[in-house]
Enzyme design. Sequence first.
Site, PDB file in Angstrom:
ATOM      1  N   GLY A 175      40.964  45.502  43.733  1.00 39.87           N
ATOM      2  CA  GLY A 175      42.190  44.770  43.386  1.00 39.87           C
ATOM      3  C   GLY A 175      42.527  44.916  41.909  1.00 39.87           C
ATOM      4  O   GLY A 175      43.113  44.021  41.293  1.00 39.87           O
ATOM      5  N   GLY A 184      45.985  44.259  40.267  1.00 38.37           N
ATOM      6  CA  GLY A 184      46.544  42.910  40.314  1.00 38.37           C
ATOM      7  C   GLY A 184      46.616  42.267  38.938  1.00 38.37           C
ATOM      8  O   GLY A 184      46.204  42.856  37.934  1.00 38.37           O
ATOM      9  N   LEU A 196      44.996  39.660  37.587  1.00 38.22           N
ATOM     10  CA  LEU A 196      43.699  39.482  36.929  1.00 38.22           C
ATOM     11  C   LEU A 196      42.974  40.826  36.768  1.00 38.22           C
ATOM     12  O   LEU A 196      42.373  41.096  35.726  1.00 38.22           O
ATOM     13  CB  LEU A 196      42.836  38.509  37.753  1.00 38.22           C
ATOM     14  N   ASP A 210      42.046  50.121  43.863  1.00 39.81           N
ATOM     15  CA  ASP A 210      43.089  49.291  44.473  1.00 39.81           C
ATOM     16  C   ASP A 210      43.652  50.038  45.671  1.00 39.81           C
ATOM     17  O   ASP A 210      43.591  51.272  45.729  1.00 39.81           O
ATOM     18  CB  ASP A 210      44.205  49.005  43.465  1.00 39.81           C
ATOM     19  N   ILE A 211      44.249  49.292  46.593  1.00 44.41           N
ATOM     20  CA  ILE A 211      44.929  49.937  47.722  1.00 44.41           C
ATOM     21  C   ILE A 211      46.234  50.582  47.241  1.00 44.41           C
ATOM     22  O   ILE A 211      46.719  51.554  47.813  1.00 44.41           O
ATOM     23  CB  ILE A 211      45.171  48.913  48.861  1.00 44.41           C
ATOM     24  N   ASP A 236      40.882  50.646  50.198  1.00 40.54           N
ATOM     25  CA  ASP A 236      41.228  49.502  51.049  1.00 40.54           C
ATOM     26  C   ASP A 236      39.915  48.757  51.282  1.00 40.54           C
ATOM     27  O   ASP A 236      38.976  49.312  51.870  1.00 40.54           O
ATOM     28  CB  ASP A 236      41.800  50.034  52.376  1.00 40.54           C
ATOM     29  N   TYR A 259      44.933  30.159  52.679  1.00 40.72           N
ATOM     30  CA  TYR A 259      44.259  30.714  51.502  1.00 40.72           C
ATOM     31  C   TYR A 259      43.032  29.862  51.157  1.00 40.72           C
ATOM     32  O   TYR A 259      41.931  30.382  50.913  1.00 40.72           O
ATOM     33  CB  TYR A 259      45.264  30.726  50.353  1.00 40.72           C
ATOM     34  N   LYS A 285      38.973  30.684  51.049  1.00 41.42           N
ATOM     35  CA  LYS A 285      38.150  30.495  49.846  1.00 41.42           C
ATOM     36  C   LYS A 285      36.943  29.599  50.141  1.00 41.42           C
ATOM     37  O   LYS A 285      35.847  29.854  49.644  1.00 41.42           O
ATOM     38  CB  LYS A 285      38.991  29.924  48.695  1.00 41.42           C
TER      39      LYS A 285
HETATM   40  N1  SER Z   1      47.062  31.147  41.662  1.00 40.36           N
HETATM   41  C1  SER Z   1      46.676  31.143  43.033  1.00 40.36           C
HETATM   42  C2  SER Z   1      47.849  30.980  43.910  1.00 40.36           C
HETATM   43  O1  SER Z   1      48.807  30.379  43.491  1.00 40.36           O
HETATM   44  C3  SER Z   1      45.686  30.037  43.301  1.00 40.36           C
HETATM   45  O2  SER Z   1      44.391  30.526  43.275  1.00 40.36           O
HETATM   46  O3  SER Z   1      47.803  31.396  45.019  1.00 40.36           O
END
Ligand code: SER
Length: 317
Positions: free
Chosen positions: A8, A11, A13, A34-35, A51, A141, A145
Amino acid sequence: MKKILITGACGQLGSELTAGLRDIFGTENVIASDISPKNPQLGSGPFERLDVMDREGMEALVDKYEIDTICHLAALLSANAEKNIELAWKLNMDGLLNVLNIAKEKKLDRVFWPSSIAVFGPDARKAKTPQASATNPSTVYGITKVAGEQWCAYYHRKFSVDVRSLRYPGLIGYKTLPGGGTTDYAVDIYHKALAGEPFSCFLEEDSALPMMYMSDAVKATIDLIQASEEHVKVRTSYNVAAISFTPAEIAESIRKQIPGFEITYEPDYRQEIASSWPDSIDDSAARSDWNWSPEYDLDRMTTDILENLPELLKTSE
Ligand code: SER
C-alpha cells in the site's frame, strides 16, 4: 531489520512512511509495493506491483529481496468499506493473514500493521478513550480492524511473530491525498482554502475526532518498529493520540492565516461513522512503554501545510 517491504506504498501513509524508512535504512533497502502504478512521491527507489491478496506474489517478493520486515498498509478505509463490505472484509483480512503466515513460515524479524480508532464503537467512552475500552465497532472497517488486532495478538502468542500495531487517528498530510476515509475532510479543506474556494464539509461543525499530523504518524510508526521487544507490551494495537478537533476548529485555525476562508456543512453518511468513533484518545500506554509523544498541535500543523502545500502543487502541475 535490514530489508523492508511496504504494501500500500502509494497510499497517503505509505508514501511518507516509505520516505521516512528510506532515510534511516537506505533507499535500496525499502521496497515499496502497491496494486496501483508507482506514484511520483515514491521517488526512485525499488517499486513492485503487488496485490496483497496474492500470497504467492507476496512470497516471491519476500524471497527476491530477502525481506525481513513487512509494513502492511494496504486496506480499504472506513467510508469505502461501508460501500463494499465484502471486498473490505476480504482485502483487509486476507491481506493481513497472508502477511502473518509468510512472517511465520519465513521467520521474519518483524511485521507492522495499522489498526485504527475505528475499533471503538458507540459504547466506548467518547473522551480520552482508554486503551482497554470495549472494542465493539459499528462499521465494517472497524470490524476488520478488531479482527486484525486479534489475529496479530494470536500470531504473536502462538507463533512468536513479532507483530506491532498502532490505532491511528485520522491522518493529515499534504503530500498524497487520502482515499475513502471519514477523516479525509481535514486534508481536502487545506486544498480548498489555498485555492481560495469555500469548503463544503461532509461532517457537522461540532463533530470532534482524534487526528494526527503525518510527520507525527511516521515518527510513531518508526519509533514502535524500532522499539526493543521487551518494551512492546500491547500486542493487539496501541492507542496513539496527538490532536482532537472539530471541523469548525480546523476552519478557525485556517482563518488565522487565510481570513476570508468559508466553510459550510452538508453532513452525509460519513457523519454516522464519525459519530460512532471517540472524540479523543488516551495514549498513556504508548507514552510509557516506548516513549511516544507527538510534536504537532492544530495551529502548527496548519502553518506547516499552508507553507509547504503551494510549492508541491506548483511542482506537480
Ligand atoms: N482515517 C481512517 C478513516 O477515516 C480511520 O482509520 O477511514
